[in-house]
Design a protein around this motif. Structure first.
Motif, PDB file in Angstrom:
ATOM      1  N   HIS A  83      27.367  23.379  45.877  1.00  0.00           N
ATOM      2  CA  HIS A  83      27.461  23.285  47.465  1.00  0.00           C
ATOM      3  C   HIS A  83      28.911  22.666  47.491  1.00  0.00           C
ATOM      4  O   HIS A  83      29.860  22.279  46.947  1.00  0.00           O
ATOM      5  N   ARG A  84      29.512  23.388  48.924  1.00  0.00           N
ATOM      6  CA  ARG A  84      30.359  22.920  49.604  1.00  0.00           C
ATOM      7  C   ARG A  84      30.599  22.136  49.835  1.00  0.00           C
ATOM      8  O   ARG A  84      31.924  21.267  49.359  1.00  0.00           O
ATOM      9  N   SER A 134      33.964  16.111  49.532  1.00  0.00           N
ATOM     10  CA  SER A 134      34.427  14.966  49.077  1.00  0.00           C
ATOM     11  C   SER A 134      35.356  14.800  47.688  1.00  0.00           C
ATOM     12  O   SER A 134      36.284  13.684  48.198  1.00  0.00           O
ATOM     13  N   LEU A 135      36.168  16.202  47.750  1.00  0.00           N
ATOM     14  CA  LEU A 135      37.695  15.986  46.601  1.00  0.00           C
ATOM     15  C   LEU A 135      38.327  14.954  47.805  1.00  0.00           C
ATOM     16  O   LEU A 135      38.643  15.943  49.436  1.00  0.00           O
ATOM     17  N   PRO A 136      39.563  15.353  47.182  1.00  0.00           N
ATOM     18  CA  PRO A 136      40.885  14.656  48.281  1.00  0.00           C
ATOM     19  C   PRO A 136      41.229  16.250  49.195  1.00  0.00           C
ATOM     20  O   PRO A 136      41.766  16.437  48.748  1.00  0.00           O
ATOM     21  N   LEU A 182      37.848  25.025  47.830  1.00  0.00           N
ATOM     22  CA  LEU A 182      37.119  25.190  49.123  1.00  0.00           C
ATOM     23  C   LEU A 182      37.455  27.134  50.010  1.00  0.00           C
ATOM     24  O   LEU A 182      37.173  27.703  50.242  1.00  0.00           O
ATOM     25  N   GLY A 183      38.584  27.201  49.899  1.00  0.00           N
ATOM     26  CA  GLY A 183      38.721  28.819  50.261  1.00  0.00           C
ATOM     27  C   GLY A 183      38.175  29.427  49.458  1.00  0.00           C
ATOM     28  O   GLY A 183      37.033  30.923  49.939  1.00  0.00           O
ATOM     29  N   MET A 184      38.370  29.657  47.994  1.00  0.00           N
ATOM     30  CA  MET A 184      37.530  29.821  46.874  1.00  0.00           C
ATOM     31  C   MET A 184      36.279  30.285  47.290  1.00  0.00           C
ATOM     32  O   MET A 184      35.855  31.405  47.377  1.00  0.00           O
ATOM     33  N   GLN A 207      19.509  28.839  48.460  1.00  0.00           N
ATOM     34  CA  GLN A 207      20.061  29.210  50.020  1.00  0.00           C
ATOM     35  C   GLN A 207      21.363  28.847  50.050  1.00  0.00           C
ATOM     36  O   GLN A 207      22.426  29.324  50.327  1.00  0.00           O
ATOM     37  N   SER A 208      21.498  27.268  49.732  1.00  0.00           N
ATOM     38  CA  SER A 208      22.753  27.005  50.066  1.00  0.00           C
ATOM     39  C   SER A 208      23.837  26.671  49.261  1.00  0.00           C
ATOM     40  O   SER A 208      25.244  26.002  49.127  1.00  0.00           O
ATOM     41  N   THR A 209      23.394  26.749  48.104  1.00  0.00           N
ATOM     42  CA  THR A 209      24.148  27.127  46.829  1.00  0.00           C
ATOM     43  C   THR A 209      25.243  28.366  47.175  1.00  0.00           C
ATOM     44  O   THR A 209      25.575  28.757  47.649  1.00  0.00           O
TER      45      THR A 209
END
Length: 334
Positions: free
Chosen positions: A214-215, A220-222, A232-234, A258-260
């Motif tokens: 999930h996004r 939570s990464l730096p 995140l962009g990909m 669905q939220s995956t």
């Protein structure tokens, strides 16, 4: 005692789905393996090589070389596959840091040459065209390799989500088969590899679909890390396409699915190389064949088997997801 890392080469079709980029990042962040090189395969290999070179550079491993592989499948299949937004979120970032060298040596030649110098374990997270072409051209490669781990294949079709199985029945295996890489893109290449003398581990897609990402996990990464921004962009670009074009659009599907945003298919293949408590493998006697345009594997008797191989049978997706995040977190905070 300290166990030396397993030398590996990653063969990838890094592109629209961010799981290949995540696998490269995860491998670099895992001390149990040493990445000797990356080969790319399928269609626009120049674009894929640029993506691999950049993510490796962002991870601080611009010393790992990247090699251009085969563009077309060996036989009939879905490949080559280009969706049109490969590199979005990664190549469009204003990144000016180091990137890996894209070597002029052809991937197939390098796979053989590197094996002659030092045995390594090959991790295939894309169509198996490079691997099969190398085996066909250099028969001794099967002996030089420590093993082959494949992200793909299907062993327990019943473990796919119900909606996926309904989609297969409605549209047919050739069109709707969920395992794109290893059974549908270039089935002739998979069959050649499967029937070779290589020791193979199949990290099958019905198991990897049990490891959603999930996004919010990536968030939570730096935030200052180029890798975080790229992943995140990909993921954002991919999840829009995924939700519009796959069986997860069924309104009755599980809300968690669905939220995956994507699935950790390829990182799980990397993780299978080192001791863990999340993935269960079993040795199986297998029969291999091509049916309805896709590669299939079936359990059989030892006497009738094409080969014996390790096959994934279960995974604790939640635990592996935490391990994936923890390793990236530790690496990016260094």
């Amino acid at each position: 005692s300290i166990v030396p890392p397993v030398p590996i080469v990653i063969d990838t079709d890094i592109g629209a789905d961010p799981d290949d980029a995540m696998a490269l990042a995860f491998a670099v962040a895992s001390p149990e393996v040493e990445v000797l090189g990356v080969t790319v395969v399928d269609g626009d290999v120049e674009l894929r090589a640029r993506m691999a070179a950049r993510i490796l550079g962002m991870m601080g491993r611009a010393d790992i070389p990247v090699f251009l592989g085969e563009r077309q499948p060996m036989g009939p299949g879905r490949g080559p596959t280009i969706l049109g937004f490969e590199g979005r979120g990664l190549l469009d970032l204003p990144y000016s840091g180091p990137e890996s060298l894209i070597d002029a040596t052809a991937a197939v030649s390098w796979l053989f040459q590197r094996g002659q110098r030092q045995p390594y374990h090959l991790v295939a997270i894309g169509p198996l065209t490079n691997v099969a072409t190398a085996l066909r051209s250099h028969a001794t490669l099967a002996v030089d390799l420590l093993g082959l781990t494949v992200s793909g294949g299907v062993f327990h079709e019943a473990l796919f989500p119900q909606r996926a199985r309904e989609d297969i029945r409605q549209r047919g295996i050739r069109v709707a088969w969920p395992d794109h890489n290893s059974t549908a893109s270039d089935p002739d290449a998979v069959l050649l590899c499967a029937r070779s003398a290589i020791s193979i581990t199949w990290i099958t897609s019905e198991i990897t679909f049990s490891v959603p990402l999930h996004r919010s996990t990536l968030q939570s990464l730096p935030v200052s890390s180029w890798v975080t921004q790229a992943l995140l962009g990909m993921t954002d670009a991919w999840s829009v396409w995924w939700q519009r074009n796959t069986w997860t659009t069924d309104p009755e599907e599980d809300s968690a699915l669905q939220s995956t945003s994507t699935f950790l298919h390829d990182p799980l293949a990397i993780a299978s190389l080192f001791p863990n408590s999340w993935l269960q493998l079993e040795s199986q006697a297998l029969e291999y064949k091509i049916e309805d345009g896709v590669f299939r594997m079936y359990p059989t008797s030892c006497q009738e088997a094409d080969a014996h191989a390790n096959v994934s049978v279960s995974v604790d997706g939640r635990s592996f997801g935490r391990e994936f995040l923890d390793r990236l977190m530790e690496r990016l905070e260094d």
